[in-house]
Design a protein around this motif. Sequence first.
Motif, PDB file in Angstrom:
ATOM      1  N   HIS A  56       0.847  -1.186   0.000  1.00  0.00           N
ATOM      2  CA  HIS A  56       0.000   0.000   0.000  1.00  0.00           C
ATOM      3  C   HIS A  56       0.882   1.234   0.000  1.00  0.00           C
ATOM      4  O   HIS A  56       1.981   1.231   0.565  1.00  0.00           O
ATOM      5  N   ARG A  62      -0.542   2.644   7.977  1.00  0.00           N
ATOM      6  CA  ARG A  62      -1.418   1.552   8.392  1.00  0.00           C
ATOM      7  C   ARG A  62      -0.775   0.706   9.485  1.00  0.00           C
ATOM      8  O   ARG A  62      -1.461   0.210  10.389  1.00  0.00           O
ATOM      9  N   ILE A  65      -1.233   2.617  12.763  1.00  0.00           N
ATOM     10  CA  ILE A  65      -2.617   2.504  13.242  1.00  0.00           C
ATOM     11  C   ILE A  65      -2.878   1.099  13.783  1.00  0.00           C
ATOM     12  O   ILE A  65      -3.462   0.929  14.865  1.00  0.00           O
ATOM     13  N   GLY A  66      -2.438   0.072  13.040  1.00  0.00           N
ATOM     14  CA  GLY A  66      -2.666  -1.298  13.480  1.00  0.00           C
ATOM     15  C   GLY A  66      -1.956  -1.611  14.785  1.00  0.00           C
ATOM     16  O   GLY A  66      -2.554  -2.174  15.714  1.00  0.00           O
ATOM     17  N   THR A 101     -14.161   1.248  12.173  1.00  0.00           N
ATOM     18  CA  THR A 101     -13.136   1.069  11.135  1.00  0.00           C
ATOM     19  C   THR A 101     -13.742   0.539   9.839  1.00  0.00           C
ATOM     20  O   THR A 101     -13.250   0.850   8.757  1.00  0.00           O
ATOM     21  N   ILE A 104     -14.815   3.304   7.458  1.00  0.00           N
ATOM     22  CA  ILE A 104     -13.787   4.100   6.798  1.00  0.00           C
ATOM     23  C   ILE A 104     -13.469   3.518   5.423  1.00  0.00           C
ATOM     24  O   ILE A 104     -13.492   4.211   4.414  1.00  0.00           O
ATOM     25  N   SER A 105     -13.168   2.217   5.373  1.00  0.00           N
ATOM     26  CA  SER A 105     -12.908   1.536   4.106  1.00  0.00           C
ATOM     27  C   SER A 105     -12.898   0.039   4.372  1.00  0.00           C
ATOM     28  O   SER A 105     -12.725  -0.396   5.521  1.00  0.00           O
ATOM     29  N   HIS A 108      -9.614  -0.975   6.052  1.00  0.00           N
ATOM     30  CA  HIS A 108      -9.579  -0.604   7.468  1.00  0.00           C
ATOM     31  C   HIS A 108     -10.482  -1.515   8.295  1.00  0.00           C
ATOM     32  O   HIS A 108     -10.220  -1.746   9.483  1.00  0.00           O
ATOM     33  N   LEU A 111      -9.201  -4.312  10.545  1.00  0.00           N
ATOM     34  CA  LEU A 111      -8.571  -4.028  11.833  1.00  0.00           C
ATOM     35  C   LEU A 111      -9.451  -4.466  12.998  1.00  0.00           C
ATOM     36  O   LEU A 111      -8.938  -4.737  14.093  1.00  0.00           O
ATOM     37  N   ARG A 346     -13.336   5.633   0.732  1.00  0.00           N
ATOM     38  CA  ARG A 346     -12.630   5.872   1.993  1.00  0.00           C
ATOM     39  C   ARG A 346     -13.184   7.136   2.624  1.00  0.00           C
ATOM     40  O   ARG A 346     -13.084   8.219   2.061  1.00  0.00           O
ATOM     41  N   LEU A 349     -12.638  10.098   9.398  1.00  0.00           N
ATOM     42  CA  LEU A 349     -13.103   9.504  10.649  1.00  0.00           C
ATOM     43  C   LEU A 349     -14.449  10.072  11.097  1.00  0.00           C
ATOM     44  O   LEU A 349     -15.347   9.305  11.471  1.00  0.00           O
TER      45      LEU A 349
END
Length: 692
Positions: A56, A62, A65-66, A101, A104-105, A108, A111, A346, A349
């Motif tokens: 990506h 990512r 965030i993860g 999440t 969002i997409s 995501h 997650l 996407r 938030l």
Amino acid sequence: MWRRIIYHPEVNYALRQTLVLCLPIAIGWLLGDLRQGLLFSLVPACCNNAGLDTPHKRFFKRLIIGGSLFAFCSFLILYAGEKGVPLPIIMLVMALLLGVTAEISPLHGRLLPASLIAAIFTLSLAGRVPLWQPPLLYILGTIWYGLFNWLWFRLWKEQPMRETLSLLYRELADYCEAKYTLLTRLTDPQTALPPLLARQQKAVDLINTCYQQMYMLSASQDNHYQRLTRAFQVALDLQEHISVSLHQPEEVQKLVEQSHAEAVIRWNAQTIAARLRVLADDILYHRYPERFTMDKPLQALEKISRQNKDNPVGNFCYYHFSRIARVLRTQRPLYRRDLMADRQRRLPLIPALKSYLSLKSPGLRSASRYGIMLAFASSLALFFNLPKPYWILMTVMFVSLNGYGATRVRIQHRAMGTLAGLVIAAVMLRLHAPESVMLLVMLALTLIGNLFIRKFYGWATIGFTITTVFTLQLLSLNGAQLLVPRLMDTLIGCLIAFGGMIWLWPQWQSGLLRQNAHDALGAYQEALQLLLGQEQDPVKLAWQRMRVNQAHNALFNSLHQAMQEPNFNASYLKDMQLWVTHSQFIVEHINAMTILAREHTMLTESLAQRYLQSCEIALQRCQQRLEYDGPSSDSNVLEAPEDFHQGPVTILERHVKRILGHLSTMHTISSLAWSQRPHQGHWLSRRLRKTS
């Protein structure tokens, strides 16, 4: 030989997953701290479920965030447990918090289950390690996982796209060969069309995957991917010409009886299929293609076309085969497309949070389903005072997938694989092998399991179950005592997941058929407006053609999954299968019209507008029938005139007339199918509607 091994998709994937998992264990064993190495190996499982190994353009963002979500969930479950908060409440609240999440997409959204798995793994460490250690473990483990995969993808930078393109070329080869092998059997659509529809669906799925990879990597702007981008453009040309059909079985049969056209057409198709398989290997194994020509098969086909001028089949096959041959010879697309048109949805938030708070939000329903299943599983474990409740929770997470059919199959594979793995592990534990031998066996089973996991999940589960038992044996020396409890926990987790998938806001694909059919008709209408309108932009036509294929593909997938759902009206699904078959015919006619519209215009403006009006009326009749479940009426204010054109009929007109014929048949089928709709359906769905 080495190139074929290292670049093979399954081998490349298995090597990457095995190394990122086993290197920390090997380092811990060499340093005399095997326990920490085994704990460190828990993190890659969470990262895999989160899709953090997906190449990506925001790869490291990512990862941050993860890793943050993993550490947060790990800390939350330990801290709340120390404060006396019941485990069911913790799991429910955590699932509802992370469910945003999915809004969002789709990427995501992965997650959510991964973070819950991280919390469940942490639950197994509660009371054994300090509060700060599991969050730190997830942070460091995610950093290791990210750096390893970043380095791996730097060494094999193009490999994910190469694998997808190679599969696409192979699928196109199989589709072309099957389609023209069945040339004389197309008079019976019930037997000939289903396998062709399945192959067409696989090809469009792979095209969608390529579009997503183009977007995620920004490949169309990267010169490093220029060769693969051109190969994808070529594949789109090939799919466009292979997927068109004349749909005149009588003319086909007449040409076959009058000449040896069947053998010549099959010769051309097999030559094309063989070349596509060679190109698939060339793309995958980083080889430059050799020169290609198919002059002799084309000359034979052209001769048959000249000898049978009154029959359109020969000219049709020569036209499309000659353009396929040109693309394969030059390895360049017939025209350029906008490959970045398929941009993923996407949401930022705050808008995603607003959408998530709606009761109709799919993300909220999915998060609630996970939360309720985990809360019920943990309540059950507390009620029966089970010593290892995390195993039930882990099973629930691993077997819960999107859709009834996928979950059912995963449950079967998980249960049978766990049973077989526990039996084999029990026998192997009796051998009392030394620690080094057990680690080597775990390494071999991990490699073999990753080789098979993407195609044969059940067989891979056997190896992973054995390695899990060995891990427990190395950590606590009680692996043999946990064999039967682990089997019972797995079965309980599978039953909970199955019940949750059925009872908790089930998303039956049979219930989505109406909406997907409506969306497909809308895509057809937009395509016809472009094809028969004044402004015929090749880029817009190409993208709308793909939207038509994607819309029909979503409809086909819904029907395929609906036919596997229990207790649904078989006659209704049979009617819808016929409806989808005629929808496929329309898609193929639109494919052919897109090619013709790019090369020349064969309709006057007034005639094109009258045909467009007729098509829109027919489409609106079908949409009206989809939205109205009452009895059908023979008279309709939207009825179109049957014929308004005299004189010779052009090729484009023939396609439009056949589209009108298919739409008329689809309207008749809808009148039969949808009239059954209110009186049938899954019994669980009816009960849920009554209770709500």
